[in-house]
Design a protein around this motif. Sequence first.
Motif, PDB file in Angstrom:
ATOM      1  N   LYS A   1       1.785   4.678 -10.856  1.00 53.72           N
ATOM      2  CA  LYS A   1       2.245   4.475  -9.488  1.00 53.72           C
ATOM      3  C   LYS A   1       1.665   5.587  -8.624  1.00 53.72           C
ATOM      4  CE  LYS A   1       6.326   3.813  -6.596  1.00 53.72           C
ATOM      5  NZ  LYS A   1       7.794   3.599  -6.555  1.00 53.72           N
ATOM      6  N   THR A   2       0.738   5.238  -7.753  1.00 56.52           N
ATOM      7  CA  THR A   2       0.026   6.221  -6.950  1.00 56.52           C
ATOM      8  C   THR A   2       0.583   6.259  -5.532  1.00 56.52           C
ATOM      9  OG1 THR A   2      -1.589   4.504  -6.512  1.00 56.52           O
ATOM     10  CG2 THR A   2      -2.138   6.097  -8.219  1.00 56.52           C
ATOM     11  N   SER A   3       0.554   7.438  -4.912  1.00 56.13           N
ATOM     12  CA  SER A   3       1.038   7.532  -3.530  1.00 56.13           C
ATOM     13  C   SER A   3       0.474   8.766  -2.856  1.00 56.13           C
ATOM     14  CB  SER A   3       2.575   7.577  -3.486  1.00 56.13           C
ATOM     15  OG  SER A   3       3.073   8.709  -4.173  1.00 56.13           O
ATOM     16  N   LEU A   4       0.345   8.659  -1.530  1.00 58.70           N
ATOM     17  CA  LEU A   4      -0.061   9.777  -0.684  1.00 58.70           C
ATOM     18  C   LEU A   4       0.972   9.875   0.432  1.00 58.70           C
ATOM     19  CD1 LEU A   4      -1.929  11.937   0.590  1.00 58.70           C
ATOM     20  CD2 LEU A   4      -3.291  10.054   1.559  1.00 58.70           C
ATOM     21  N   ALA A   5       1.719  10.988   0.467  1.00 58.81           N
ATOM     22  CA  ALA A   5       2.749  11.204   1.488  1.00 58.81           C
ATOM     23  C   ALA A   5       2.408  12.476   2.253  1.00 58.81           C
ATOM     24  CB  ALA A   5       4.133  11.307   0.844  1.00 58.81           C
ATOM     25  N   PRO A   6       1.606  12.375   3.296  1.00 62.29           N
ATOM     26  CA  PRO A   6       1.187  13.573   4.034  1.00 62.29           C
ATOM     27  C   PRO A   6       2.354  14.262   4.726  1.00 62.29           C
ATOM     28  CG  PRO A   6      -0.173  11.659   4.584  1.00 62.29           C
ATOM     29  CD  PRO A   6       1.012  11.152   3.841  1.00 62.29           C
ATOM     30  N   GLY A   7       2.202  15.563   4.930  1.00 57.19           N
ATOM     31  CA  GLY A   7       3.250  16.335   5.587  1.00 57.19           C
ATOM     32  C   GLY A   7       3.191  16.268   7.089  1.00 57.19           C
ATOM     33  N   SER A   8       2.097  15.750   7.646  1.00 63.51           N
ATOM     34  CA  SER A   8       2.014  15.548   9.084  1.00 63.51           C
ATOM     35  C   SER A   8       0.953  14.502   9.371  1.00 63.51           C
ATOM     36  CB  SER A   8       1.675  16.852   9.817  1.00 63.51           C
ATOM     37  OG  SER A   8       0.283  17.108   9.793  1.00 63.51           O
TER      38      SER A   8
END
Length: 913
Positions: A489-496
């Motif tokens: 399960k891949t994900s990218l959750a940027p901080g801004s």
Amino acid sequence: MTDTFNTRTTLQVKDKTYHISSLEPLKADHDVDRLPYSLKVLLENLLRNEDGNNITQEHVNALLDWDARAEPTQEIAFTPARVVLQDFTGVPAVVDLAAMRDAMKALGKDPNRINPLAPVDLVIDHSVMVDHFGKADSLDLNIKLEYHRNKERYQFLRWGQKAFENFRVVPPGTGIVHQVNLEYLAETVFVREDDGEYHAYPDTLVGTDSHTTMINGLGVLGWGVGGIEAEAAMLGQPISMLIPQVVGFKLNSKLPEGATATDLVLTVTQMLRKQGVVGKFVEFFGDGLDHLPLADRATIANMAPEYGATCGIFPVDQETLNYLRLSGRTDEQVALVEAYARAQGLWRDTGARQADYSEVLELDLGSVVPSLAGPKRPQDRIPLDQARGNFMDTLDEFLREHHSCPEGDEEERFADEGGHAAPGVDDSHEKGAVEYEMDGEKHLLKHGAVVIAAITSCTNTSNPAVLLAAGLVAKKAQEKGLMPKPWVKTSLAPGSQVVPAYLEKAGLLKPLEALGFSVVGFGCTTCIGNAGPLPEPIGNAIKDGDLMVASVLSGNRNFEGRIHADVRTNYLASPPLVVAYALAGSMAVDLYKHPLGTGKDGQPVYLKDVWPSQAEINELMQANISSAMYQEKYADVFKGDANWQKIGVTESELYDWAESTYVKNPPYFEGMSMEPEAPGDVTDARCLVMVGDSITTDHISPAGGIHPESPAGQYLQSHGIEPKEFNSYGSRRGNHEVMMRGTFANVRLRNRMAPGTEGGWTTHVPSDEQMSVYDAAMRYQEENVPLVVLAGKEYGTGSSRDWAAKGTRLLGIRAVIAQSFERIHRSNLVGFGVLPLQFKEGESAESLGLTGHESFDIGGLDGEPGEVTVTARSDDGKETRFQARVRIDTPKEWEYYRHGGILHYVLRQLAAA
């Protein structure tokens, strides 16, 4: 305010005059320059707020005469310039303020006396979950779910934004609180206007998240506190603290090729945790700072809670100014920061004099190697070339415990699908692999499978170098025809929102998306347990095979049960390594020796084939990141999107406590009078929870998903909430009924009062019945029986969570007796009227022969005793007496304890004003 030391003067910067409290006059009689940077900031704070009452001449002299090597004994009052909240901890803080307004009215006083007196920013960043992933519309779908789940909470916060003065809300979808703080909110030098005059002083803060320390990278002194302490600061109360010891950490040289800021911070964390810096300030110095970008400094500062320090601060220097310019701060602000820092002796130059430190550690940056940390603690660093061996040892232990596997057989269980030497679990079902079907294809899930690979958390998504590195790994892997394994399960959750902007401009967002790392949300996700559900076939396969699978995340926390209930091993790693492990798909792969996969040309592809050079990264940074990018993304930071704008707002000084399972008026102030009752001794108490060492606030405080059969799940269903609508504990922190039912309910908690169990179970001693912790606590309350907790060392490590203290108190626990406490949690216990007691050195529950089935008396609480006598009586009449140290550390804390907690103290003070 008084000015005993004659420090009030002005500072001219360009065409503006600022009033300051100068440290220069003190140098005639004191060697001020010997003080560490952080203590100079505290010194200025005392001088500016000296009032002859909370802050006196003696307090200033104590700081000037600071003995670096002495144990802290002198209490001072710290007045932060501002307060920062995130929504998980911020919602209950605002709930408490609303409840205090009701209580103020009940006392016959003006509710508007309850109002933040210090500026407060609340960033909504903890509510988005990774339900959808790996597709272009993941972000939109997750946002819709977030608003659906949290409508009641968001309505409440919009009310608070209207009702309270000095209170701003950064809406959902903007970014992670610490990254927003770093990129936008922080000023480094704070300016306040009073009657047309400008007052300048160091930007300082406290926050309701322990990773508030990230801002230390920008030269801003601040740290995480409990929501209880933060509320007091919001209401104008100074924070009581002991003048700390300051550990100096000298950095030399520069990072070598191939090493990242993540590798550096894991190394620093391991070194400082080994050194022992709990309750201390850590300050970084040395000429190595000449080669350490601000983003790298922020990465190190962020993980101060993981190495145990109150803060991990860097001085102001040219790199600070460079970052302020890059992130869109005005020329006027940058000029003020430089002028103020130079005038106050807060500026760092190469070859600067070394301050007087309590201890000094030293690190050659050139010695840092690629690393991970895990499988359960962030301080357990593993060099990347040892990662497979470490995992195999962990797996071997697991299999011996859970599957009675003979020691030494582990190598026979591992073989890669492509025939490479021992990087995966054998395909045989009898040897542990489980076949599952998903999207019409069959796969084998094995021990060691990486089922979550998440680029997440402010620690690393604030750092363009490591994110561009991740993008380059994705691009090179895509060009060679590699894809993550189907169980990841891949994900990218940027901080801004700045992050995808520069990734897109650099041509790296599409390669990340092609590998499944599409943006899933702007906020804290996997790192705080918001990983969302695993695909059902994978979750079932894990359970069916009792598989020990793994997550790899670029976060800061990997405690047991935190990331996902089905994932037993969790590893912290840099963003490019997260991508690499997604491609490899297993912790049983040696990334130095085994290929990540097979390329489209039929040849094996190794890590070295896709790893970028520092020159490539630097080139992309220079070409694709600009000040204009930050200014554009933060132009309307408080406005919010259409979803936020259409939420209805009720404007009133008192909140209308409508029926809600998210926000509920807490019972803290019921029947409260203007005069507090004496705390009194504890008699005939029973032990509700008995635990060993390193019990974290993640074990204590409700977090993660809510199980339908749990007390909290049963409560929600009794109010018509279906399990699919439960949301998380964090999202329901404004409802004490849910939260107290989830206290001590972590799935990995092992309570010795219920041997052989895992989770929120205990034994009701008189009846010898095993039941949930909540049910037992309620039965004890019906029987008017007070409760205690018995614990080992480092009790309460982890995030600064008010509910770890609130839930403890609401369950009826009067005292926690432990071998040692984490700083924030000990303070929070006192702040909510729970007595923290510490076994004498060399003693423990085990050494005293305590089983937890005794009844306990705690006497001698009159006055402010340093020790008390605890008497434990067994059912057979045997008595065990021992002395315990009272960990109420300052006179101010004694006042809070006598009032029943800090909120009660503040409320009475404001009501009497």
